[in-house]
Design an enzyme around this catalytic site. Sequence first.
Site, PDB file in Angstrom:
ATOM      1  N   ALA A  17       1.033  -1.112  -0.201  1.00  0.00           N
ATOM      2  CA  ALA A  17       0.028  -0.023  -0.210  1.00  0.00           C
ATOM      3  C   ALA A  17       0.796   1.284  -0.091  1.00  0.00           C
ATOM      4  CB  ALA A  17      -0.899   0.213   1.157  1.00  0.00           C
ATOM      5  N   ASP A  60       7.138  -7.406   6.151  1.00  0.00           N
ATOM      6  CA  ASP A  60       7.846  -7.836   4.581  1.00  0.00           C
ATOM      7  C   ASP A  60       7.101  -9.059   4.563  1.00  0.00           C
ATOM      8  OD1 ASP A  60       9.684  -9.160   3.228  1.00  0.00           O
ATOM      9  OD2 ASP A  60      11.479  -8.678   4.258  1.00  0.00           O
ATOM     10  N   TYR A 115       7.956 -14.043 -14.094  1.00  0.00           N
ATOM     11  CA  TYR A 115       6.959 -13.230 -13.351  1.00  0.00           C
ATOM     12  C   TYR A 115       5.611 -13.645 -13.884  1.00  0.00           C
ATOM     13  CZ  TYR A 115       3.717  -9.002 -12.804  1.00  0.00           C
ATOM     14  OH  TYR A 115       2.754  -8.296 -12.551  1.00  0.00           O
ATOM     15  N   LYS A 141       1.792 -15.062 -12.290  1.00  0.00           N
ATOM     16  CA  LYS A 141       0.720 -14.354 -12.269  1.00  0.00           C
ATOM     17  C   LYS A 141      -0.205 -15.561 -13.041  1.00  0.00           C
ATOM     18  CE  LYS A 141       1.293 -10.429 -10.667  1.00  0.00           C
ATOM     19  NZ  LYS A 141       0.440 -10.013  -9.345  1.00  0.00           N
ATOM     20  N   GLU A 158       0.500   2.803 -15.551  1.00  0.00           N
ATOM     21  CA  GLU A 158       1.558   3.751 -15.357  1.00  0.00           C
ATOM     22  C   GLU A 158       2.024   3.995 -13.789  1.00  0.00           C
ATOM     23  OE1 GLU A 158       3.066   8.052 -17.160  1.00  0.00           O
ATOM     24  OE2 GLU A 158       0.921   7.409 -17.464  1.00  0.00           O
ATOM     25  N   THR A 159       2.920   3.171 -13.372  1.00  0.00           N
ATOM     26  CA  THR A 159       3.345   3.012 -11.952  1.00  0.00           C
ATOM     27  C   THR A 159       4.886   3.162 -11.980  1.00  0.00           C
ATOM     28  OG1 THR A 159       3.348   0.872 -11.793  1.00  0.00           O
ATOM     29  CG2 THR A 159       1.261   1.948 -11.273  1.00  0.00           C
TER      30      THR A 159
END
Length: 254
Positions: free
Chosen positions: A14, A65, A161, A165, A197-198
């Site tokens: 978050a 963590d 990755y 997913k 877009e991050t």
Amino acid sequence: MERWRGRVALVTGASVGIGATIAVELVRLGMKVMGCARDIGKIQKLAAECQSAGHPGVLVPFKCDLSKEEEILAMFAAIKEQHKGVDVCINNAGLAHPDLLLNGKTSGWKNMMDVNVLALSICTREAYQSMKERNVDDGHIININSMCGHRVVPKAVLHFYTATKYAVTALTEGLRQELRAENSHIRATCISPGLVETEFAFRLYSNSPDKASGAYSAYKPLEAIDVANAVTYVLSAPAHVQIGDVQMQGTEQA
């Protein structure tokens, strides 16, 4: 969203990006949001901004963590003690390392498995147990997946990755089936955005900023608020509606 006002949501990852946007949006809509990440300072700043904005909900920062099960369990114990338990669990945290299948580092693969698959599964288990022991039968578990969970793109840095997913896709459907077998009305949904877009691309291509910038050039990417809106959409669905997967992506630029 009115029925969720005052109820407790956990949002993992978050501190930035999609997770931060989801957390703030749920606070704006009146929920008590437990926001967790390794960098608690960023969540504390978001919490202060929510308070200053006069949002009816509250953002409670937790340092965790997610690659360490003991920290996840301690977080859930603290949430139980302080807020009784979790009604909504949003498994947002995820990461990618550019470790190819042919020569990648095992440490990178393990880290992706630990966060993208195992942490998601542990949080799901603990959230379900929290709901069950309090007789919460209208809870919701939402996994922030990816279009990579539905297709294998020809980008070698994303292949492992992508495997994690695909696991999220299977785990969400498996969860739905297990909940149904228990005659539970707790719902399970995964939201599968394409490129957003991050900071994701910049972290993936940390040694090549030009590649990171280029990742956003061919398409108009989604924005984090688009994913947050999808979360509120599925949470707002009537009790008899089960939304299994929301697949979304940006549009190709002319």
